[in-house]
Design a protein around this motif. Structure first.
Motif, mmCIF file in Angstrom:
data_model
loop_
_atom_site.group_PDB
_atom_site.id
_atom_site.type_symbol
_atom_site.label_atom_id
_atom_site.label_comp_id
_atom_site.label_asym_id
_atom_site.label_seq_id
_atom_site.Cartn_x
_atom_site.Cartn_y
_atom_site.Cartn_z
ATOM 1 N N LYS A 148 0.820 -1.277 -0.032
ATOM 2 C CA LYS A 148 -0.102 -0.032 0.057
ATOM 3 C C LYS A 148 1.007 1.225 -0.076
ATOM 4 N N ILE A 149 2.010 1.399 0.654
ATOM 5 C CA ILE A 149 2.947 2.488 0.804
ATOM 6 C C ILE A 149 3.277 2.514 -0.745
ATOM 7 N N LEU A 157 11.542 6.621 11.377
ATOM 8 C CA LEU A 157 10.461 5.966 12.019
ATOM 9 C C LEU A 157 9.198 6.884 12.054
ATOM 10 N N VAL A 158 8.038 6.542 11.734
ATOM 11 C CA VAL A 158 6.675 7.586 12.067
ATOM 12 C C VAL A 158 5.717 6.572 12.759
ATOM 13 N N VAL A 159 4.773 7.314 13.310
ATOM 14 C CA VAL A 159 3.689 6.641 13.990
ATOM 15 C C VAL A 159 2.258 6.716 13.152
ATOM 16 N N PHE A 193 6.380 2.362 11.951
ATOM 17 C CA PHE A 193 6.931 2.088 10.965
ATOM 18 C C PHE A 193 7.884 2.811 10.111
ATOM 19 N N HIS A 194 8.683 2.403 9.207
ATOM 20 C CA HIS A 194 9.593 3.099 8.518
ATOM 21 C C HIS A 194 8.728 3.953 7.536
ATOM 22 N N ARG A 195 9.005 5.258 7.144
ATOM 23 C CA ARG A 195 8.105 5.730 6.464
ATOM 24 C C ARG A 195 8.044 5.424 4.983
ATOM 25 N N TRP A 196 9.188 5.072 4.592
ATOM 26 C CA TRP A 196 9.504 4.411 3.210
ATOM 27 C C TRP A 196 9.428 2.900 3.261
#
Length: 228
Positions: A5-6, A147-149, A157-160
Protein backbone atom coordinates in the motif's frame (compact mmCIF):
# COMPACT_ATOMS: atom_id res chain seq x y z
CA UNK A 1 3.38 -7.84 1.24
CA UNK A 2 2.71 -5.27 4.00
CA UNK A 3 4.53 -2.55 2.05
CA UNK A 4 2.36 -2.79 -1.04
CA UNK A 5 0.00 0.00 0.00
CA UNK A 6 2.90 2.36 0.73
CA UNK A 7 4.46 1.81 -2.68
CA UNK A 8 1.18 1.77 -4.55
CA UNK A 9 0.64 5.29 -3.22
CA UNK A 10 4.17 6.59 -3.84
CA UNK A 11 4.31 5.25 -7.39
CA UNK A 12 0.87 6.32 -8.53
CA UNK A 13 -0.11 9.40 -6.52
CA UNK A 14 1.23 12.48 -8.31
CA UNK A 15 1.11 14.53 -5.10
CA UNK A 16 3.64 12.14 -3.51
CA UNK A 17 5.92 11.36 -6.44
CA UNK A 18 7.89 14.60 -6.35
CA UNK A 19 8.87 14.07 -2.74
CA UNK A 20 9.77 10.43 -3.18
CA UNK A 21 11.71 10.36 -6.43
CA UNK A 22 14.51 12.99 -6.46
CA UNK A 23 16.34 10.32 -8.45
CA UNK A 24 17.45 11.72 -11.78
CA UNK A 25 21.13 11.51 -10.87
CA UNK A 26 20.83 7.95 -9.64
CA UNK A 27 18.92 6.75 -12.69
CA UNK A 28 21.36 8.44 -15.07
CA UNK A 29 24.27 6.80 -13.28
CA UNK A 30 22.67 3.36 -13.50
CA UNK A 31 21.76 3.77 -17.17
CA UNK A 32 25.42 4.50 -17.95
CA UNK A 33 26.38 1.07 -16.58
CA UNK A 34 24.23 -0.74 -19.16
CA UNK A 35 25.57 -1.31 -22.69
CA UNK A 36 23.38 -0.60 -25.70
CA UNK A 37 21.57 -3.69 -26.90
CA UNK A 38 21.66 -5.45 -23.53
CA UNK A 39 18.67 -7.42 -22.31
CA UNK A 40 17.82 -5.66 -19.05
CA UNK A 41 15.37 -6.35 -16.24
CA UNK A 42 14.62 -3.52 -13.81
CA UNK A 43 12.87 -4.56 -10.61
CA UNK A 44 11.07 -1.70 -8.87
CA UNK A 45 9.92 0.71 -11.56
CA UNK A 46 9.39 3.90 -9.58
CA UNK A 47 7.98 6.42 -12.04
CA UNK A 48 9.53 4.74 -15.10
CA UNK A 49 12.43 7.17 -15.54
CA UNK A 50 15.07 4.45 -15.63
CA UNK A 51 13.14 2.45 -18.20
CA UNK A 52 12.95 5.50 -20.43
CA UNK A 53 16.68 6.18 -20.16
CA UNK A 54 17.51 2.56 -20.96
CA UNK A 55 15.24 2.51 -23.99
CA UNK A 56 16.80 5.75 -25.25
CA UNK A 57 20.25 4.14 -25.26
CA UNK A 58 19.04 1.06 -27.10
CA UNK A 59 18.70 -1.48 -24.31
CA UNK A 60 15.99 -4.13 -24.54
CA UNK A 61 13.97 -3.43 -21.41
CA UNK A 62 11.81 -5.59 -19.20
CA UNK A 63 10.50 -4.56 -15.79
CA UNK A 64 8.86 -6.03 -12.71
CA UNK A 65 6.97 -4.32 -9.90
CA UNK A 66 4.30 -5.27 -7.34
CA UNK A 67 2.12 -2.35 -8.47
CA UNK A 68 -0.23 -3.47 -11.22
CA UNK A 69 -1.19 0.15 -11.79
CA UNK A 70 2.42 1.22 -12.38
CA UNK A 71 3.06 -1.74 -14.68
CA UNK A 72 -0.06 -1.11 -16.75
CA UNK A 73 0.97 2.53 -17.11
CA UNK A 74 4.44 1.61 -18.38
CA UNK A 75 3.03 -1.01 -20.74
CA UNK A 76 0.95 1.70 -22.35
CA UNK A 77 3.44 4.58 -22.24
CA UNK A 78 6.52 2.62 -23.33
CA UNK A 79 4.87 -0.13 -25.39
CA UNK A 80 6.51 -2.85 -23.28
CA UNK A 81 3.72 -5.41 -23.59
CA UNK A 82 4.48 -8.63 -21.72
CA UNK A 83 7.99 -7.41 -20.97
CA UNK A 84 6.39 -5.43 -18.14
CA UNK A 85 5.10 -7.75 -15.43
CA UNK A 86 3.44 -7.28 -12.04
CA UNK A 87 4.98 -9.51 -9.39
CA UNK A 88 7.64 -9.92 -6.77
CA UNK A 89 11.41 -10.26 -6.79
CA UNK A 90 11.32 -13.56 -4.89
CA UNK A 91 9.34 -15.16 -7.74
CA UNK A 92 10.53 -13.44 -10.93
CA UNK A 93 8.12 -14.34 -13.79
CA UNK A 94 10.79 -14.66 -16.50
CA UNK A 95 12.67 -17.74 -17.75
CA UNK A 96 16.16 -18.86 -16.74
CA UNK A 97 19.14 -17.12 -18.38
CA UNK A 98 17.04 -14.25 -19.78
CA UNK A 99 19.04 -11.12 -18.98
CA UNK A 100 22.47 -9.58 -19.42
CA UNK A 101 21.84 -7.05 -16.65
CA UNK A 102 19.41 -7.03 -13.74
CA UNK A 103 18.89 -3.78 -11.82
CA UNK A 104 17.47 -3.28 -8.34
CA UNK A 105 17.87 0.32 -7.21
CA UNK A 106 16.66 1.23 -3.71
CA UNK A 107 14.84 -2.10 -3.42
CA UNK A 108 16.93 -4.51 -1.32
CA UNK A 109 16.39 -2.42 1.82
CA UNK A 110 12.66 -3.18 1.58
CA UNK A 111 13.11 -6.97 1.78
CA UNK A 112 13.17 -9.01 4.97
CA UNK A 113 15.92 -11.60 5.37
CA UNK A 114 14.01 -14.54 3.88
CA UNK A 115 12.64 -12.52 0.97
CA UNK A 116 16.13 -11.16 0.30
CA UNK A 117 17.58 -14.67 0.23
CA UNK A 118 14.93 -15.90 -2.20
CA UNK A 119 15.34 -12.76 -4.33
CA UNK A 120 19.08 -13.22 -4.76
CA UNK A 121 18.55 -16.83 -5.83
CA UNK A 122 15.99 -15.67 -8.39
CA UNK A 123 18.32 -12.95 -9.66
CA UNK A 124 21.02 -15.55 -10.23
CA UNK A 125 18.51 -17.82 -12.01
CA UNK A 126 17.34 -15.28 -14.59
CA UNK A 127 20.79 -13.81 -15.30
CA UNK A 128 22.84 -15.23 -18.13
CA UNK A 129 26.17 -16.85 -17.13
CA UNK A 130 28.12 -13.64 -17.82
CA UNK A 131 25.32 -11.40 -16.55
CA UNK A 132 25.63 -8.59 -14.00
CA UNK A 133 23.45 -7.67 -11.03
CA UNK A 134 23.69 -3.94 -10.35
CA UNK A 135 21.89 -1.43 -8.16
CA UNK A 136 21.96 0.85 -5.15
CA UNK A 137 20.94 0.88 -1.51
CA UNK A 138 21.02 3.70 1.06
CA UNK A 139 24.45 3.84 2.69
CA UNK A 140 24.69 3.16 6.43
CA UNK A 141 21.07 4.11 7.07
CA UNK A 142 19.87 4.48 10.66
CA UNK A 143 16.39 3.02 10.30
CA UNK A 144 15.20 4.61 13.54
CA UNK A 145 15.66 8.09 12.07
CA UNK A 146 12.76 7.55 9.67
CA UNK A 147 10.26 5.88 11.99
CA UNK A 148 6.79 7.40 12.05
CA UNK A 149 3.62 6.55 13.97
CA UNK A 150 0.27 5.67 12.43
CA UNK A 151 -2.31 8.14 13.83
CA UNK A 152 -5.03 5.46 13.68
CA UNK A 153 -3.41 2.41 15.29
CA UNK A 154 -0.24 3.91 16.86
CA UNK A 155 1.96 1.33 15.12
CA UNK A 156 5.49 2.53 14.34
CA UNK A 157 6.84 1.95 10.85
CA UNK A 158 9.59 3.22 8.55
CA UNK A 159 8.12 5.98 6.42
CA UNK A 160 9.38 4.36 3.18
CA UNK A 161 9.08 0.75 4.31
CA UNK A 162 12.78 0.00 4.83
CA UNK A 163 13.55 -3.07 6.91
CA UNK A 164 17.25 -3.51 6.11
CA UNK A 165 20.27 -1.27 6.68
CA UNK A 166 23.53 -1.92 4.85
CA UNK A 167 27.10 -1.09 5.67
CA UNK A 168 29.56 -1.74 2.89
CA UNK A 169 30.79 -4.86 4.67
CA UNK A 170 27.30 -6.25 5.18
CA UNK A 171 26.27 -5.63 1.57
CA UNK A 172 29.39 -7.43 0.32
CA UNK A 173 28.63 -10.33 2.65
CA UNK A 174 24.96 -10.61 1.65
CA UNK A 175 25.64 -10.48 -2.09
CA UNK A 176 28.70 -12.71 -1.71
CA UNK A 177 26.52 -15.48 -0.29
CA UNK A 178 25.25 -16.03 -3.85
CA UNK A 179 27.65 -14.32 -6.27
CA UNK A 180 31.31 -15.10 -6.73
CA UNK A 181 32.40 -11.53 -7.46
CA UNK A 182 31.02 -8.46 -5.66
CA UNK A 183 32.11 -4.82 -5.90
CA UNK A 184 30.59 -2.09 -3.73
CA UNK A 185 31.45 1.59 -3.66
CA UNK A 186 30.11 4.62 -1.83
CA UNK A 187 28.51 7.20 -4.13
CA UNK A 188 26.56 10.46 -3.97
CA UNK A 189 24.18 10.51 -6.92
CA UNK A 190 22.66 13.99 -7.10
CA UNK A 191 20.59 15.49 -9.89
CA UNK A 192 22.58 18.71 -10.30
CA UNK A 193 20.14 20.14 -12.85
CA UNK A 194 17.47 20.32 -10.14
CA UNK A 195 19.68 22.08 -7.55
CA UNK A 196 20.31 25.76 -6.88
CA UNK A 197 23.88 26.97 -6.34
CA UNK A 198 23.81 26.19 -2.61
CA UNK A 199 22.48 22.72 -3.32
CA UNK A 200 25.20 22.16 -5.91
CA UNK A 201 27.91 23.16 -3.41
CA UNK A 202 26.51 20.77 -0.80
CA UNK A 203 26.18 18.01 -3.38
CA UNK A 204 29.77 18.54 -4.48
CA UNK A 205 30.95 18.27 -0.88
CA UNK A 206 28.96 15.07 -0.44
CA UNK A 207 30.51 13.73 -3.63
CA UNK A 208 34.02 14.39 -2.34
CA UNK A 209 33.17 12.58 0.91
CA UNK A 210 31.78 9.60 -0.98
CA UNK A 211 34.77 9.42 -3.32
CA UNK A 212 37.01 9.25 -0.25
CA UNK A 213 34.73 6.55 1.25
CA UNK A 214 33.81 8.82 4.18
CA UNK A 215 30.34 8.44 5.66
CA UNK A 216 28.01 11.35 5.01
CA UNK A 217 24.39 12.23 4.42
CA UNK A 218 22.51 11.45 1.21
CA UNK A 219 24.87 8.70 0.11
CA UNK A 220 24.28 5.34 -1.50
CA UNK A 221 26.20 2.16 -2.08
CA UNK A 222 26.42 1.17 -5.74
CA UNK A 223 26.95 -2.55 -6.22
CA UNK A 224 27.87 -4.88 -9.04
CA UNK A 225 27.73 -8.65 -8.61
CA UNK A 226 28.33 -11.53 -11.01
CA UNK A 227 29.02 -15.23 -10.82
CA UNK A 228 32.76 -14.58 -11.22
Amino acid sequence: MEQDKIWEAYQNDASLVGGCWPSGGRYSYLAKQVPAGAQVLNIGVGNGTLERLLIQKGAKVSCLDPSKTAIERLREELNLGENAQAGYSQAIPFPDDSFDVLIMSEVLEHLDDETLRLTLNEVMRVLRPAGRFIGTVPADENLADSLVVCPHCAEKFHRWGHVQSFSKERLVSVLGSVFGQVDVKRVALHDYQQLNWKGKLLAAATGVQAAADIKGSNQNFYFEACLG
